[in-house]
Design an enzyme around this catalytic site. Sequence first.
Site, PDB file in Angstrom:
ATOM      1  N   HIS A 129       7.743  -3.644 -15.458  1.00  0.00           N
ATOM      2  CA  HIS A 129       6.538  -2.872 -15.759  1.00  0.00           C
ATOM      3  C   HIS A 129       6.403  -2.588 -17.250  1.00  0.00           C
ATOM      4  O   HIS A 129       5.285  -2.445 -17.743  1.00  0.00           O
ATOM      5  CB  HIS A 129       6.536  -1.545 -14.985  1.00  0.00           C
ATOM      6  CG  HIS A 129       6.069  -1.673 -13.573  1.00  0.00           C
ATOM      7  ND1 HIS A 129       4.801  -1.327 -13.164  1.00  0.00           N
ATOM      8  CD2 HIS A 129       6.696  -2.130 -12.459  1.00  0.00           C
ATOM      9  CE1 HIS A 129       4.669  -1.551 -11.870  1.00  0.00           C
ATOM     10  NE2 HIS A 129       5.819  -2.041 -11.412  1.00  0.00           N
ATOM     11  N   HIS A 217      17.656  -5.730 -13.565  1.00  0.00           N
ATOM     12  CA  HIS A 217      16.375  -5.271 -13.011  1.00  0.00           C
ATOM     13  C   HIS A 217      15.656  -6.484 -12.426  1.00  0.00           C
ATOM     14  O   HIS A 217      14.851  -7.133 -13.092  1.00  0.00           O
ATOM     15  CB  HIS A 217      15.525  -4.610 -14.106  1.00  0.00           C
ATOM     16  CG  HIS A 217      14.309  -3.899 -13.592  1.00  0.00           C
ATOM     17  ND1 HIS A 217      14.275  -2.536 -13.374  1.00  0.00           N
ATOM     18  CD2 HIS A 217      13.093  -4.351 -13.245  1.00  0.00           C
ATOM     19  CE1 HIS A 217      13.089  -2.188 -12.920  1.00  0.00           C
ATOM     20  NE2 HIS A 217      12.346  -3.281 -12.835  1.00  0.00           N
TER      21      HIS A 217
END
Length: 713
Positions: A129, A217
């Site tokens: 993000h 991640h």
Amino acid sequence: MSAERNLDDEDTFKILIATDLHLGYLEKDAIRGNDTLVTFDEVLRCAQENVVDFILLGGDLFHENKPSRKTLHTCMELLRKYCMGDNPIHFEILSDQSVNFAFSKFPWVNYHDGNLNISTPVFSIHGNHDDPTGADALCALDLLSCAGLVNHFGRSLSVEKTDISPVLMQKGNTKLALYGLGAIPDERLYRMFVNKQVTMLRPKEDEDSWFNIFVIHQNRSKHGATNYIPEQFLDDFLDLVMWGHEHECKIAPTRNEQQLFYVSQPGSTVVTSLSPGEAVKKHIGLLRIKGKKMNMRKIPLKTVRQFFIEDVVLADYPDLFNPDHPKVTQKIEAFCVEKVEGMLDAAERERIGNPRQPEKPLIRLRVDYSGGFEPFSTLRFSQKFVERVANPKDIVHFFRHRDQKNKKDDVQINFEKFANKSSEIMTLRVEDLVKQYFKTAEKNVQLSLLTERGMGEAVQEFVDKEEKDAIDELVKFQLEKTQRFLKDRHIDATEDKIDEEVRHFRETRRKNTAEEDEEVQEAMSRARALRTEGKDTSSLISDDDMVVSEEKAADSDESSVPIANRGRGRGRGRASSRGQSSSTARGGSRRGSRNSGRETSNEWKFSSRTYKAPVVTPVKNKLIMDAFKGSSRRSAQTSQPSPEEVIISDDSDMEESRLSSFSKQNQRNSSGSGSFSRRGSQNQSKGVNFYDDDDEDEFDPFKSSATAKGNRR
């Protein structure tokens, strides 16, 4: 808690771990707009109260790639409030920080900076993000890093291979190797692992004495053939893997029986999707490390908005609902009201009384109305709970369960399927739309030179990353490659023969997806590199305007800048150069020990590699026929940066002494040491031992695990 206090001494690392805070999520929502910031305040306060050595974040600190001024301002305010102070730092960095933070303008940890007073350092990788974008490949974490509030590490600038160099830390006799890898598209990273292009560098000295943590991640659960990262891909010398991106809280470390390391998935600190995984109670972790032993204590978050979800299958209640009854819809609505009231009662009973916990809970009732039933009006239904729930507009979600097998040959996109799952984590990708458009388009508008996959990737870069030159560079790059192919073939310069060869070349590229991916990434890298240097290569090719003058290409700052702004563009370029040189000079004078060996040249220092600036000459737009003209009309070729092998080393003669409490001033004057080996050697005597926390009976996943792990070795 007495047993827990006994764990804290001068040899024990205390680390607060958290992932996926998503600051700024729904910030414009009148009810939920402040949830992420309130919870972030609680996380930082918890770190301060437990007097941790540092905070470790696993990505997605921000929800948006470009957070709003309010979100960024509040984040910086909280970091300054809780992470700055006079408390001493009791651990030191042994690795070469110019490698760990090579992409930063200040390549050292923030508490080594003489202008800053840090009491609790924050180390973080970036997530999907808040990943770096744009011409300069910057992200919001880079802003926090430049301000001295966060230590951004684990960034890879290569799309083909990556060497992960750890941040080496020592506290007393405990040595900690912190590895990190920021978010990379899962398919690309999967291919890199398969091709053995991901290397974890290990210290050559006493490599078995280090406790190894890896922060990643990526998708952990399988979303497709290559759209995730299997745990088996990771090196087996690791001791603990901290997994971000997955929002379900599974913070209690679980053992991978094949690789013999432990995986902790802290999950998100805020509910971003009304799905069952988000309903699991949110926690952060207090990790203690001493030697090769570790202990994890999960800490429940008390300011998270409550979330309750329940599924209802109407076909399971034949005694209550008959699809042929004229008032069956009213009965279903009354039944749903009863279910929602039950969840609201449960929310009231489970409230912990924290004054900062939001009052209105999140409620989701998923109703399967297959079997001949009809849905009722959700808008009318929501009016009954508008003052009692935080999400009145989407309390009820209707769906039908279909037992249909997906046909492999069906290329039609089922838009109804995507619409029905709009509330779930499923989005239609831009490249899929582009590919579907060209496959179903009429023959006269289909692509004849470019490929749908490459064009889709370029459009995605343009839309998601705001890379303005993505499509331009892809068209130019693929045109040059086609021209070189036609030259090498030495075919007759007839239109029919050329068309046939172009079609053949295009089909060959379409079948070789790996080569096409590399081609697209090379074009995107060239677009970013050329924009960074402030030089223009060419405009989009058109039939009406085939030639761009060399003078215009040399003077214009970007292809989209009018000629009238040429002077302004050159002025910006000179200002940028002065700014960089002055920053380098200042850094070298103030941080001589840290910047030794760093040069000022026309090369870019990217992590552990050195890339030379591409040699760019003013290029004229050409047609395919130009490939058959004389050598004087050869298309300009841009040199491809080639990564250089770099062995990270430092010949410092720092003593391996036991560290007790020492001041920040002594740490700022210390120099890094450590050399690395590229081999992924197995730890023959590997065995991670764990403390048992007798005061935390519910959280004791490590009992007898040390012995079992040692026996497996």
